[in-house]
Motif scaffolding. Structure first.
Motif, PDB file in Angstrom:
ATOM      1  N   PRO A 370       0.827  -1.225   0.000  1.00 56.81           N
ATOM      2  CA  PRO A 370       0.000   0.000   0.000  1.00 56.81           C
ATOM      3  C   PRO A 370       0.855   1.267   0.000  1.00 56.81           C
ATOM      4  CG  PRO A 370      -0.804  -1.523   1.667  1.00 56.81           C
ATOM      5  CD  PRO A 370       0.439  -2.137   1.105  1.00 56.81           C
ATOM      6  N   ARG A 371       1.988   1.226   0.695  1.00 63.03           N
ATOM      7  CA  ARG A 371       2.850   2.411   0.730  1.00 63.03           C
ATOM      8  C   ARG A 371       3.373   2.715  -0.672  1.00 63.03           C
ATOM      9  NH1 ARG A 371       7.150   0.816   4.246  1.00 63.03           N
ATOM     10  NH2 ARG A 371       5.947   1.396   6.072  1.00 63.03           N
ATOM     11  N   GLN A 372       3.791   1.665  -1.378  1.00 62.01           N
ATOM     12  CA  GLN A 372       4.312   1.883  -2.735  1.00 62.01           C
ATOM     13  C   GLN A 372       3.208   2.329  -3.691  1.00 62.01           C
ATOM     14  OE1 GLN A 372       6.275  -1.925  -3.248  1.00 62.01           O
ATOM     15  NE2 GLN A 372       8.264  -1.024  -2.739  1.00 62.01           N
ATOM     16  N   VAL A 373       2.017   1.785  -3.484  1.00 61.60           N
ATOM     17  CA  VAL A 373       0.890   2.219  -4.315  1.00 61.60           C
ATOM     18  C   VAL A 373       0.616   3.708  -4.090  1.00 61.60           C
ATOM     19  CG1 VAL A 373      -1.627   1.995  -4.571  1.00 61.60           C
ATOM     20  CG2 VAL A 373      -0.190  -0.045  -4.574  1.00 61.60           C
ATOM     21  N   CYS A 374       0.684   4.148  -2.833  1.00 62.98           N
ATOM     22  CA  CYS A 374       0.511   5.568  -2.513  1.00 62.98           C
ATOM     23  C   CYS A 374       1.516   6.423  -3.279  1.00 62.98           C
ATOM     24  CB  CYS A 374       0.786   5.805  -1.031  1.00 62.98           C
ATOM     25  SG  CYS A 374      -0.674   5.909  -0.049  1.00 62.98           S
ATOM     26  N   MET A 375       2.773   5.999  -3.225  1.00 65.17           N
ATOM     27  CA  MET A 375       3.823   6.782  -3.888  1.00 65.17           C
ATOM     28  C   MET A 375       3.562   6.853  -5.390  1.00 65.17           C
ATOM     29  SD  MET A 375       7.148   5.342  -1.901  1.00 65.17           S
ATOM     30  CE  MET A 375       7.407   5.659  -0.158  1.00 65.17           C
ATOM     31  N   TYR A 376       3.215   5.711  -5.939  1.00 67.56           N
ATOM     32  CA  TYR A 376       2.975   5.642  -7.380  1.00 67.56           C
ATOM     33  C   TYR A 376       1.796   6.540  -7.780  1.00 67.56           C
ATOM     34  CZ  TYR A 376       1.391   3.624 -11.788  1.00 67.56           C
ATOM     35  OH  TYR A 376       0.959   3.455 -13.081  1.00 67.56           O
ATOM     36  N   LEU A 377       0.707   6.467  -7.020  1.00 63.62           N
ATOM     37  CA  LEU A 377      -0.463   7.278  -7.359  1.00 63.62           C
ATOM     38  C   LEU A 377      -0.180   8.760  -7.147  1.00 63.62           C
ATOM     39  CD1 LEU A 377      -3.367   5.060  -5.974  1.00 63.62           C
ATOM     40  CD2 LEU A 377      -2.770   5.467  -8.360  1.00 63.62           C
ATOM     41  N   ALA A 378       0.572   9.082  -6.084  1.00 64.83           N
ATOM     42  CA  ALA A 378       0.903  10.480  -5.832  1.00 64.83           C
ATOM     43  C   ALA A 378       1.742  11.022  -6.990  1.00 64.83           C
ATOM     44  CB  ALA A 378       1.666  10.611  -4.520  1.00 64.83           C
ATOM     45  N   ARG A 379       2.619  10.173  -7.486  1.00 64.39           N
ATOM     46  CA  ARG A 379       3.472  10.576  -8.599  1.00 64.39           C
ATOM     47  C   ARG A 379       2.646  10.799  -9.863  1.00 64.39           C
ATOM     48  NH1 ARG A 379       7.635  13.487  -9.544  1.00 64.39           N
ATOM     49  NH2 ARG A 379       8.943  12.782 -11.265  1.00 64.39           N
ATOM     50  N   SER A 380       1.665   9.906 -10.101  1.00 63.49           N
ATOM     51  CA  SER A 380       0.949  10.040 -11.364  1.00 63.49           C
ATOM     52  C   SER A 380      -0.260  10.964 -11.283  1.00 63.49           C
ATOM     53  CB  SER A 380       0.562   8.666 -11.930  1.00 63.49           C
ATOM     54  OG  SER A 380       0.054   7.835 -10.936  1.00 63.49           O
ATOM     55  N   LEU A 381      -0.793  11.209 -10.092  1.00 65.16           N
ATOM     56  CA  LEU A 381      -2.005  12.031 -10.024  1.00 65.16           C
ATOM     57  C   LEU A 381      -1.773  13.455  -9.505  1.00 65.16           C
ATOM     58  CD1 LEU A 381      -4.552   9.404  -8.597  1.00 65.16           C
ATOM     59  CD2 LEU A 381      -4.180  10.009 -10.976  1.00 65.16           C
ATOM     60  N   THR A 382      -0.595  13.712  -8.940  1.00 67.05           N
ATOM     61  CA  THR A 382      -0.334  15.073  -8.448  1.00 67.05           C
ATOM     62  C   THR A 382       0.957  15.595  -9.080  1.00 67.05           C
ATOM     63  OG1 THR A 382       1.160  14.527  -6.621  1.00 67.05           O
ATOM     64  CG2 THR A 382      -1.185  14.323  -6.171  1.00 67.05           C
ATOM     65  N   ASN A 383       1.234  16.867  -8.831  1.00 62.80           N
ATOM     66  CA  ASN A 383       2.461  17.430  -9.382  1.00 62.80           C
ATOM     67  C   ASN A 383       3.588  17.499  -8.348  1.00 62.80           C
ATOM     68  OD1 ASN A 383       1.376  17.857 -11.928  1.00 62.80           O
ATOM     69  ND2 ASN A 383       0.376  19.735 -11.225  1.00 62.80           N
ATOM     70  N   HIS A 384       3.407  16.813  -7.243  1.00 63.19           N
ATOM     71  CA  HIS A 384       4.435  16.877  -6.198  1.00 63.19           C
ATOM     72  C   HIS A 384       5.727  16.204  -6.622  1.00 63.19           C
ATOM     73  CE1 HIS A 384       2.002  18.719  -3.139  1.00 63.19           C
ATOM     74  NE2 HIS A 384       1.011  17.900  -3.420  1.00 63.19           N
ATOM     75  N   SER A 385       6.825  16.703  -6.078  1.00 61.78           N
ATOM     76  CA  SER A 385       8.131  16.118  -6.407  1.00 61.78           C
ATOM     77  C   SER A 385       8.319  14.831  -5.606  1.00 61.78           C
ATOM     78  CB  SER A 385       9.231  17.102  -6.023  1.00 61.78           C
ATOM     79  OG  SER A 385       9.246  17.249  -4.619  1.00 61.78           O
ATOM     80  N   LEU A 386       9.322  14.065  -6.018  1.00 57.97           N
ATOM     81  CA  LEU A 386       9.625  12.815  -5.315  1.00 57.97           C
ATOM     82  C   LEU A 386       9.915  13.076  -3.837  1.00 57.97           C
ATOM     83  CD1 LEU A 386      12.014  11.271  -8.007  1.00 57.97           C
ATOM     84  CD2 LEU A 386       9.715  10.468  -7.469  1.00 57.97           C
ATOM     85  N   GLU A 387      10.650  14.169  -3.563  1.00 57.43           N
ATOM     86  CA  GLU A 387      10.988  14.514  -2.176  1.00 57.43           C
ATOM     87  C   GLU A 387       9.719  14.788  -1.366  1.00 57.43           C
ATOM     88  OE1 GLU A 387      12.590  15.745  -4.743  1.00 57.43           O
ATOM     89  OE2 GLU A 387      14.673  15.150  -4.396  1.00 57.43           O
ATOM     90  N   GLU A 388       8.811  15.576  -1.968  1.00 60.57           N
ATOM     91  CA  GLU A 388       7.580  15.912  -1.248  1.00 60.57           C
ATOM     92  C   GLU A 388       6.753  14.661  -0.950  1.00 60.57           C
ATOM     93  OE1 GLU A 388       6.647  20.405  -2.906  1.00 60.57           O
ATOM     94  OE2 GLU A 388       6.228  18.687  -4.176  1.00 60.57           O
ATOM     95  N   ILE A 389       6.692  13.775  -1.946  1.00 60.71           N
ATOM     96  CA  ILE A 389       5.916  12.547  -1.749  1.00 60.71           C
ATOM     97  C   ILE A 389       6.544  11.724  -0.626  1.00 60.71           C
ATOM     98  CG2 ILE A 389       5.187  10.382  -2.826  1.00 60.71           C
ATOM     99  CD1 ILE A 389       5.132  11.981  -5.515  1.00 60.71           C
TER     100      ILE A 389
END
Ligand code: ADP
Ligand code: MG
Length: 431
Positions: A370-389
């Protein structure tokens, strides 16, 4: 069987279509009730492919649907045939041929980009080992390579009685080889793969940098080739373009026929939308098919994703062009307002974990995934940087986030279950 059971079962199937449109198929209407009672529902499937598909993808939605319709917890099993027998074979065990029921020649739409590949696959399954050996199919992701390979296996099985067929991804080949070394069962390994009539290996680009496996593969190849057994391979690029593959393998890959699959034309995409929607038992109008085909271009897997969002949004109601516009268009506009908090909320409720777990140092699979899914979705659905995520998920650094995104996106390509999980979570987020 009482009329009543049949009716209840039909209601359950209808409910499944609403609960899980991504995995619903029109052949669900031909499923039978083998046995129903005492908290058990034993479902009869037309063949082992369909039983395997249901077992892998649909047990959850059938269980939920049955509970909703009957008001009780019902334990579901899928078996082949119409009667409940002892020692019923349900679906192939590990190591046996496991084919996807959707991936047939019938359900494959032929167009300019794949005509040659399709024709050569049919030729190979009619007379394996004689026409094109090896057959090497390459093209970018989502253009139907795996689909065609499954279709070859299925056809060959139908055409040639008792044909010995092995189908595996290149990773499976490598893993089984390594296991064979570790367990001292190399002789069995060799006997298995060097004596088949048809060996199909998907995504051979994974052989790069696997020297020992390359060596083993080389000998397997030679043994099969010398005995005129058919070899079929797929990859994401042409033999000569796969990095760090030894020349002797490259040259062998070119001995038979090398065919490229190109991206589908507009007409082909329209036909694919129509075919896929019929396959799911929820046909869309020409107008809607054309609309989807004009919106989604590169990758056919995305066409299926678009259909899935559309069905999820329709929730069993009529599918209109308005709805299609919303399902595809809304996504773009809604994406802009999605926050990481929305994503964490949806993911934690879907997987039934706590936000604090995601932010913790826990590394068990039930939390990591679930943690990795969160990161992946945050990356594809928002404009946040990797650091912010990473910051939102317990202060992880950007390489961890990058790794997670790569892993989930790679798994998404091949894992139907994950695909539908992601579609469902995304749908909940955008609501
Ligand atoms: P690849 O292995 O090339 O990445 P897949 O075979 O997994 O691609 O195809 C991705 C999805 O697109 C599958 O669901 C497959 O059924 C579908 N697909 C690809 N090409 C076609 C086609 N020509 N007709 C129907 N479905 C197709
Ligand atoms: Mg593939």
């Amino acid at each position: 069987m009482a009329q009543n059971s049949r009716e209840i079962f039909e209601a359950i199937v209808e409910r499944v279509k609403v609960l899980d449109p991504a995995n619903s198929r029109n052949w669900f209407n031909s499923l039978t009730v083998k046995n129903f009672g005492g908290g058990m529902l034993d479902i009869g499937c037309p063949d082992s492919e369909s039983a395997g598909f249901l077992q892998d993808n649909c047990i959850g939605s059938f269980t939920r649907a049955a509970q909703q319709i009957t008001g009780h917890l019902v334990s579901i099993t899928f078996g082949v045939g119409t009667k409940t027998e002892k020692n019923n074979i349900t679906f192939p065990a590990a190591g046996e041929l496991r084919l996807h029921p959707d991936y047939t020649f019938d359900s494959f739409v032929v167009g300019p980009g794949n005509r040659l590949a399709h024709a050569s696959c049919i030729a190979v399954s009619k007379t394996p080992g004689t026409t094109y050996n090896p057959l090497f199919i390459y093209g970018s992701v989502g253009l139907g390579k795996t689909h065609l390979l499954h279709a070859i296996c299925r056809e060959t099985k139908a055409n040639i009685e008792n044909a010995k067929i092995q189908f595996l991804s290149c990773e499976e080949f490598v893993n089984r080889f390594i296991t064979a070394i570790e367990q001292g069962t190399l002789t069995e390994f060799k006997n298995l793969y060097r004596t088949v009539d048809l060996l199909v290996i998907d995504d051979v680009q994974f052989l790069r940098e696997r020297e020992q496996s390359q060596e083993e593969f080389f000998h397997t190849f030679n043994a099969l080739y010398d005995n005129r057994r058919q070899i079929v391979l797929s990859a994401d690029s042409a033999p000569g373009e796969i990095p760090s593959l030894p020349e002797r393998l490259i040259s062998r890959f070119k001995w038979g026929l090398v065919v490229r699959i190109d991206a589908p034309s507009y007409e082909t995409r329209v036909a694919i939308v129509q075919k896929k929607s019929r396959l799911r038992g929820m046909a869309v109008s020409d107008e809607i098919a054309e609309y989807i085909a004009s919106k989604v271009k590169a990758n056919i897997r995305e066409i299926e994703g678009a259909l899935t969002s559309l069905y999820a949004m329709a929730a069993g109601e009529e599918i209109t062009l308005e709805l299609a516009r919303k399902a595809l268009g809304d996504k773009e506009s809604a994406d802009k307002n999605i926050t990481i908090t929305d994503i964490i909320k949806a993911v934690t409720s879907y997987y039934d974990v706590r936000p604090a777990d995601l932010q913790s140092k826990k590394r068990s699979q039930s939390i990591t995934m679930p943690r990795q899914v969160c990161m992946y979705l945050a990356r594809s659905l928002t404009n946040h940087s990797l650091e912010e995520i990473g910051g939102h998920l317990g202060g992880r650094d950007h390489t961890t986030v990058m790794h997670a995104c790569g892993k989930i996106s790679e798994m998404e390509q091949t894992d139907d279950k994950l695909q539908s999980q992601l579609a469902e979570i995304t749908r909940r987020i955008s609501k």
